[in-house]
Design a protein around this motif. Structure first.
Motif, short mmCIF file in Angstrom:
data_model
loop_
_atom_site.label_atom_id
_atom_site.label_comp_id
_atom_site.label_asym_id
_atom_site.label_seq_id
_atom_site.Cartn_x
_atom_site.Cartn_y
_atom_site.Cartn_z
N PHE A 69 0.84 -1.20 0.00
CA PHE A 69 0.00 0.00 0.00
C PHE A 69 0.87 1.24 0.00
N SER A 70 0.55 2.17 -0.88
CA SER A 70 1.36 3.38 -0.98
C SER A 70 1.08 4.32 0.19
N PRO A 71 2.13 4.82 0.83
CA PRO A 71 1.93 5.78 1.91
C PRO A 71 1.49 7.16 1.41
N VAL A 72 1.76 7.44 0.13
CA VAL A 72 1.48 8.76 -0.44
C VAL A 72 0.93 8.62 -1.86
N SER A 73 0.41 9.72 -2.38
CA SER A 73 -0.05 9.77 -3.76
C SER A 73 1.02 10.43 -4.62
N GLY A 74 1.10 10.00 -5.88
CA GLY A 74 2.07 10.61 -6.78
C GLY A 74 2.35 9.73 -7.97
N LYS A 75 3.44 10.05 -8.65
CA LYS A 75 3.84 9.35 -9.87
C LYS A 75 5.13 8.58 -9.61
N VAL A 76 5.17 7.34 -10.08
CA VAL A 76 6.35 6.49 -9.90
C VAL A 76 7.48 7.02 -10.79
N THR A 77 8.63 7.32 -10.16
CA THR A 77 9.78 7.84 -10.90
C THR A 77 10.89 6.81 -11.05
N ALA A 78 10.86 5.75 -10.21
CA ALA A 78 11.89 4.71 -10.29
C ALA A 78 11.34 3.43 -9.66
N VAL A 79 11.82 2.30 -10.19
CA VAL A 79 11.48 0.98 -9.67
C VAL A 79 12.79 0.25 -9.42
N ASN A 80 12.90 -0.41 -8.29
CA ASN A 80 14.13 -1.12 -7.95
C ASN A 80 14.20 -2.42 -8.76
N GLU A 81 14.87 -2.35 -9.92
CA GLU A 81 14.96 -3.48 -10.84
C GLU A 81 15.71 -4.67 -10.23
N GLU A 82 16.59 -4.40 -9.27
CA GLU A 82 17.36 -5.45 -8.63
C GLU A 82 16.46 -6.48 -7.95
N LEU A 83 15.27 -6.04 -7.51
CA LEU A 83 14.36 -6.95 -6.81
C LEU A 83 13.75 -8.00 -7.73
N LYS A 84 13.80 -7.77 -9.05
CA LYS A 84 13.27 -8.77 -9.99
C LYS A 84 14.07 -10.07 -9.90
N THR A 85 15.38 -9.95 -9.75
CA THR A 85 16.23 -11.14 -9.69
C THR A 85 16.66 -11.47 -8.27
N SER A 86 16.58 -10.49 -7.36
CA SER A 86 17.01 -10.72 -5.97
C SER A 86 15.98 -10.15 -4.98
N PRO A 87 14.75 -10.70 -4.97
CA PRO A 87 13.75 -10.17 -4.04
C PRO A 87 14.13 -10.37 -2.58
N ASP A 88 15.05 -11.31 -2.32
CA ASP A 88 15.49 -11.57 -0.95
C ASP A 88 16.29 -10.41 -0.36
N LYS A 89 16.66 -9.41 -1.18
CA LYS A 89 17.34 -8.22 -0.66
C LYS A 89 16.48 -7.56 0.42
N ILE A 90 15.15 -7.67 0.27
CA ILE A 90 14.24 -7.09 1.26
C ILE A 90 14.41 -7.80 2.60
#
Length: 129
Positions: A69-90
């Motif tokens: 859930f987004s904490p705020v309203s707005g426009k997405v300016t970047a997506v963490n592409e690293e999470l596509k191959t390494s979601p375990d970084k979270i």
């Protein structure tokens, strides 16, 4: 784990760090602990709009799929592409592994979020710890 005091938090366990009018959003240590091993992150595309308190994606773990859930309203300016191959970084560094960055359309929304002390109190009440 101590929650960064310069971040703000939601009761859905997302965090946001503000730099000017750009908010960097991720999930908290409490959230990743509750989910277990994260195996997939579904995030919006750059240029898409997000709305405060509305789902913008999901996190899939070995236990469940949970909406983000987004904490705020707005426009997405970047997506963490690293999470596509390494979601375990979270799981490894929940307060550094961001999911999306958003240009805030209403900076006042940030001020309404929980500070670190209020979030820690909320988590302890929720868990009975």
């Amino acid at each position: 784990m101590a929650y960064p005091t310069n971040y703000r938090y939601t009761k859905e366990h997302e965090w946001i760090a503000l730099d000017g009018n750009i908010g960097t959003i991720g999930i908290t240590d409490y959230a990743q602990n509750s989910l277990g091993d994260i195996v997939y992150v579904d995030a919006p595309k750059i240029g898409e709009s997000v709305t405060a308190n509305a789902a913008f994606g999901s996190v899939e773990s070995v236990k469940a799929v949970s909406d983000l859930f987004s904490p705020v309203s707005g426009k997405v300016t970047a997506v963490n592409e690293e999470l596509k191959t390494s979601p375990d970084k979270i799981n490894e560094a929940p307060h550094e592994a961001w999911i999306i960055k958003v240009e805030l359309s209403d900076p006042a929304e940030f001020e309404k979020l929980l500070d670190a002390a209020a979030y820690e109190k909320f988590v302890s009440e929720e868990t009975g710890a």
